[in-house]
Design a protein around this motif. Sequence first.
Motif, PDB file in Angstrom:
ATOM      1  N   LYS A 217       0.641  -0.855  -0.306  1.00 38.85           N
ATOM      2  CA  LYS A 217      -0.218   0.036   0.031  1.00 38.85           C
ATOM      3  C   LYS A 217       0.596   1.000   0.041  1.00 38.85           C
ATOM      4  O   LYS A 217       0.791   2.263  -0.427  1.00 38.85           O
ATOM      5  CB  LYS A 217      -1.049   0.106   1.258  1.00 38.85           C
ATOM      6  N   ALA A 218       1.638   1.358   0.369  1.00 39.55           N
ATOM      7  CA  ALA A 218       2.568   2.530   0.606  1.00 39.55           C
ATOM      8  C   ALA A 218       3.284   2.905  -0.641  1.00 39.55           C
ATOM      9  O   ALA A 218       3.501   3.502  -1.350  1.00 39.55           O
ATOM     10  CB  ALA A 218       3.466   2.182   1.760  1.00 39.55           C
ATOM     11  N   LYS A 219       3.653   1.689  -1.203  1.00 41.71           N
ATOM     12  CA  LYS A 219       4.415   1.602  -2.624  1.00 41.71           C
ATOM     13  C   LYS A 219       3.666   2.014  -3.155  1.00 41.71           C
ATOM     14  O   LYS A 219       3.516   2.808  -4.171  1.00 41.71           O
ATOM     15  CB  LYS A 219       4.815   0.145  -3.132  1.00 41.71           C
ATOM     16  N   GLU A 220       2.003   1.382  -3.355  1.00 34.68           N
ATOM     17  CA  GLU A 220       0.878   2.287  -4.451  1.00 34.68           C
ATOM     18  C   GLU A 220       0.777   3.928  -4.630  1.00 34.68           C
ATOM     19  O   GLU A 220       0.649   4.287  -4.822  1.00 34.68           O
ATOM     20  CB  GLU A 220      -0.159   1.927  -3.840  1.00 34.68           C
ATOM     21  N   LEU A 221       1.349   4.047  -2.914  1.00 35.35           N
ATOM     22  CA  LEU A 221       1.026   5.677  -2.619  1.00 35.35           C
ATOM     23  C   LEU A 221       2.272   6.662  -3.053  1.00 35.35           C
ATOM     24  O   LEU A 221       2.198   7.353  -3.775  1.00 35.35           O
ATOM     25  CB  LEU A 221       1.089   6.774  -1.349  1.00 35.35           C
ATOM     26  N   GLY A 222       3.280   5.355  -2.847  1.00 32.81           N
ATOM     27  CA  GLY A 222       4.466   5.960  -3.803  1.00 32.81           C
ATOM     28  C   GLY A 222       4.757   6.582  -5.182  1.00 32.81           C
ATOM     29  O   GLY A 222       4.946   7.154  -6.120  1.00 32.81           O
ATOM     30  N   ASP A 223       3.928   5.235  -6.017  1.00 30.41           N
ATOM     31  CA  ASP A 223       3.876   5.500  -7.532  1.00 30.41           C
ATOM     32  C   ASP A 223       2.614   5.677  -7.744  1.00 30.41           C
ATOM     33  O   ASP A 223       3.120   6.953  -8.835  1.00 30.41           O
ATOM     34  CB  ASP A 223       3.223   4.127  -8.297  1.00 30.41           C
ATOM     35  N   LEU A 224       2.030   7.261  -7.341  1.00 29.24           N
ATOM     36  CA  LEU A 224       1.120   8.136  -7.548  1.00 29.24           C
ATOM     37  C   LEU A 224       1.737   9.388  -7.491  1.00 29.24           C
ATOM     38  O   LEU A 224       0.865  10.641  -7.378  1.00 29.24           O
ATOM     39  CB  LEU A 224      -0.243   8.741  -6.576  1.00 29.24           C
ATOM     40  N   GLY A 225       3.032   9.177  -6.777  1.00 28.92           N
ATOM     41  CA  GLY A 225       4.103  10.549  -6.544  1.00 28.92           C
ATOM     42  C   GLY A 225       3.974  11.194  -4.953  1.00 28.92           C
ATOM     43  O   GLY A 225       4.075  12.406  -5.065  1.00 28.92           O
ATOM     44  N   ILE A 226       2.991  10.269  -4.059  1.00 24.21           N
ATOM     45  CA  ILE A 226       2.976  10.901  -2.709  1.00 24.21           C
ATOM     46  C   ILE A 226       3.983  10.878  -2.082  1.00 24.21           C
ATOM     47  O   ILE A 226       4.963   9.801  -2.131  1.00 24.21           O
ATOM     48  CB  ILE A 226       1.623  10.861  -2.647  1.00 24.21           C
ATOM     49  N   GLU A 227       4.664  11.665  -1.621  1.00 24.44           N
ATOM     50  CA  GLU A 227       5.523  11.455  -0.773  1.00 24.44           C
ATOM     51  C   GLU A 227       5.356  10.087   0.990  1.00 24.44           C
ATOM     52  O   GLU A 227       4.467  10.469   1.372  1.00 24.44           O
ATOM     53  CB  GLU A 227       5.921  12.852   0.367  1.00 24.44           C
ATOM     54  N   VAL A 228       5.931   9.598   0.792  1.00 26.97           N
ATOM     55  CA  VAL A 228       5.852   8.792   2.263  1.00 26.97           C
ATOM     56  C   VAL A 228       7.484   7.881   2.599  1.00 26.97           C
ATOM     57  O   VAL A 228       7.854   8.392   2.614  1.00 26.97           O
ATOM     58  CB  VAL A 228       6.113   7.420   0.703  1.00 26.97           C
ATOM     59  N   VAL A 229       6.636   8.562   4.117  1.00 30.39           N
ATOM     60  CA  VAL A 229       8.019   8.232   5.152  1.00 30.39           C
ATOM     61  C   VAL A 229       7.591   7.345   6.231  1.00 30.39           C
ATOM     62  O   VAL A 229       6.241   7.550   6.274  1.00 30.39           O
ATOM     63  CB  VAL A 229       8.243   9.755   5.772  1.00 30.39           C
ATOM     64  N   GLU A 230       8.584   7.380   6.901  1.00 23.32           N
ATOM     65  CA  GLU A 230       7.684   6.574   7.970  1.00 23.32           C
ATOM     66  C   GLU A 230       8.602   7.307   9.372  1.00 23.32           C
ATOM     67  O   GLU A 230       9.094   7.664   9.733  1.00 23.32           O
ATOM     68  CB  GLU A 230       9.198   4.953   8.086  1.00 23.32           C
ATOM     69  N   ALA A 231       7.538   6.490   9.982  1.00 24.69           N
ATOM     70  CA  ALA A 231       7.097   6.720  11.639  1.00 24.69           C
ATOM     71  C   ALA A 231       5.816   5.646  12.236  1.00 24.69           C
ATOM     72  O   ALA A 231       5.137   4.712  11.861  1.00 24.69           O
ATOM     73  CB  ALA A 231       6.761   8.366  11.896  1.00 24.69           C
ATOM     74  N   ASP A 232       5.677   6.093  13.792  1.00 25.76           N
ATOM     75  CA  ASP A 232       5.151   4.777  14.388  1.00 25.76           C
ATOM     76  C   ASP A 232       4.782   5.767  15.551  1.00 25.76           C
ATOM     77  O   ASP A 232       6.150   6.459  16.203  1.00 25.76           O
ATOM     78  CB  ASP A 232       5.979   4.111  14.779  1.00 25.76           C
ATOM     79  N   LEU A 233       3.092   5.817  16.275  1.00 22.15           N
ATOM     80  CA  LEU A 233       3.118   6.562  16.836  1.00 22.15           C
ATOM     81  C   LEU A 233       3.128   5.893  18.360  1.00 22.15           C
ATOM     82  O   LEU A 233       3.219   7.165  19.384  1.00 22.15           O
ATOM     83  CB  LEU A 233       2.115   5.909  16.579  1.00 22.15           C
ATOM     84  N   ASP A 234       3.710   4.899  18.346  1.00 26.03           N
ATOM     85  CA  ASP A 234       5.036   4.839  19.840  1.00 26.03           C
ATOM     86  C   ASP A 234       6.135   5.096  20.360  1.00 26.03           C
ATOM     87  O   ASP A 234       6.623   5.016  20.931  1.00 26.03           O
ATOM     88  CB  ASP A 234       5.098   3.297  19.946  1.00 26.03           C
ATOM     89  N   ASP A 235       6.339   6.548  18.878  1.00 24.24           N
ATOM     90  CA  ASP A 235       7.903   7.226  18.755  1.00 24.24           C
ATOM     91  C   ASP A 235       7.564   8.423  18.685  1.00 24.24           C
ATOM     92  O   ASP A 235       6.906   8.944  17.541  1.00 24.24           O
ATOM     93  CB  ASP A 235       8.744   6.482  17.858  1.00 24.24           C
ATOM     94  N   GLU A 236       7.625   9.553  19.842  1.00 20.15           N
ATOM     95  CA  GLU A 236       7.630  11.010  19.496  1.00 20.15           C
ATOM     96  C   GLU A 236       8.738  12.040  18.675  1.00 20.15           C
ATOM     97  O   GLU A 236       8.263  12.310  17.741  1.00 20.15           O
ATOM     98  CB  GLU A 236       7.118  11.620  20.861  1.00 20.15           C
ATOM     99  N   ALA A 237      10.474  10.703  18.459  1.00 17.22           N
ATOM    100  CA  ALA A 237      10.503  11.552  18.372  1.00 17.22           C
ATOM    101  C   ALA A 237      11.005  11.396  16.621  1.00 17.22           C
ATOM    102  O   ALA A 237      10.508  11.588  15.789  1.00 17.22           O
ATOM    103  CB  ALA A 237      12.033  11.072  18.567  1.00 17.22           C
ATOM    104  N   GLY A 238       9.821  10.066  16.259  1.00 14.01           N
ATOM    105  CA  GLY A 238       9.404   9.838  14.968  1.00 14.01           C
ATOM    106  C   GLY A 238       8.983  10.553  14.042  1.00 14.01           C
ATOM    107  O   GLY A 238       8.901  11.002  13.142  1.00 14.01           O
TER     108      GLY A 238
END
Length: 321
Positions: free
Chosen positions: A45-66
């Motif tokens: 699903k993330a790759k599908e968004l990337g293929d549409l030209g949307i910026e995709v970044v990784e982060a986790d709600l458990d990690d405030e710094a991220g």
Amino acid sequence: MSDRRVITVLGATGRQGGSVVRAIAADPDSGFIARAVTRDKDSAKAKELGDLGIEVVEADLDDEAGLRRAFDGAHGAFVVTNFWEPLGARALATTRTERERTQVRNAAGAAAATGLQHVIWSTLEDTRRYLPDAPPSEGGYPVPHADGKADADAFFRDAGVPTTFVHAPMYYEMPLTLTPPRRAGNGDVVLALPIGSAQVVSGTVENVGRVAYGIFTAGDAMIGRTVPIASAATTGEQFAQGIAAALGEPVRYVPLDPAVLLSSGMPDSQEVANMFQFFINAEKDLVASVDFDLLHRLGADLQPFSDWAVANQDRFRALGL
């Protein structure tokens, strides 16, 4: 447009977050651009968004710094949590309510630290005053996935984050998943729902995205407001009529007492039963809280369930009744 303002969207590969990303991306001439947040950039699903030209970044709600990194440089953010996700072996919390509370605190803290100018927090109603005698479920709440979110609203207020609070509706997809119609022994198609004769605030998940986009576009005028999102207020009879139109044959509505769910073997049956009892007990207030004129101005699609069901008739026919 290089000067478009970034909206960081949490849960971008999920239903609500995905609808927000799609709504922003559908208007390339707007003043906004989506930054999609996922825990796994390599997921399909993330790759599908990337293929549409949307910026995709990784982060986790458990990690405030991220989250701070994901929010950095953004104008605003759409924040949504997934109470229903299993805790898993690596979970830091011992209950889902504890985890969700920590995640919302992290999101509010990150939003404040990065100076976001507008956050939309997908929260839910506090059910407790409508269910004074309901047996408590996880965390001591009658409906933990709603009440815990309502309690967590304070994190954004206390942190001084400019926030709009939205309430997602009961989705039109519900009769396809949680309470699908069935064919009785006499050949009749029956839809049994634990909502009695109540009107339920309901709608499509895509409306969450449309309304969120409209709220970001409206800007400061929406900060501090609570916006219940809906397409319509729908009764059990109207759900049955819509499914009948989709199937091309009559569907009989059977109202159920929510308490019957307790013996259904359904996971979290006490919470789900309490939720449906809340829909019944709070019917008048919930329906009255929806400002359909405002939703229309924000871009909501106010189609009734019957129209949606006919447009999705293949999904109902695939139930194999």
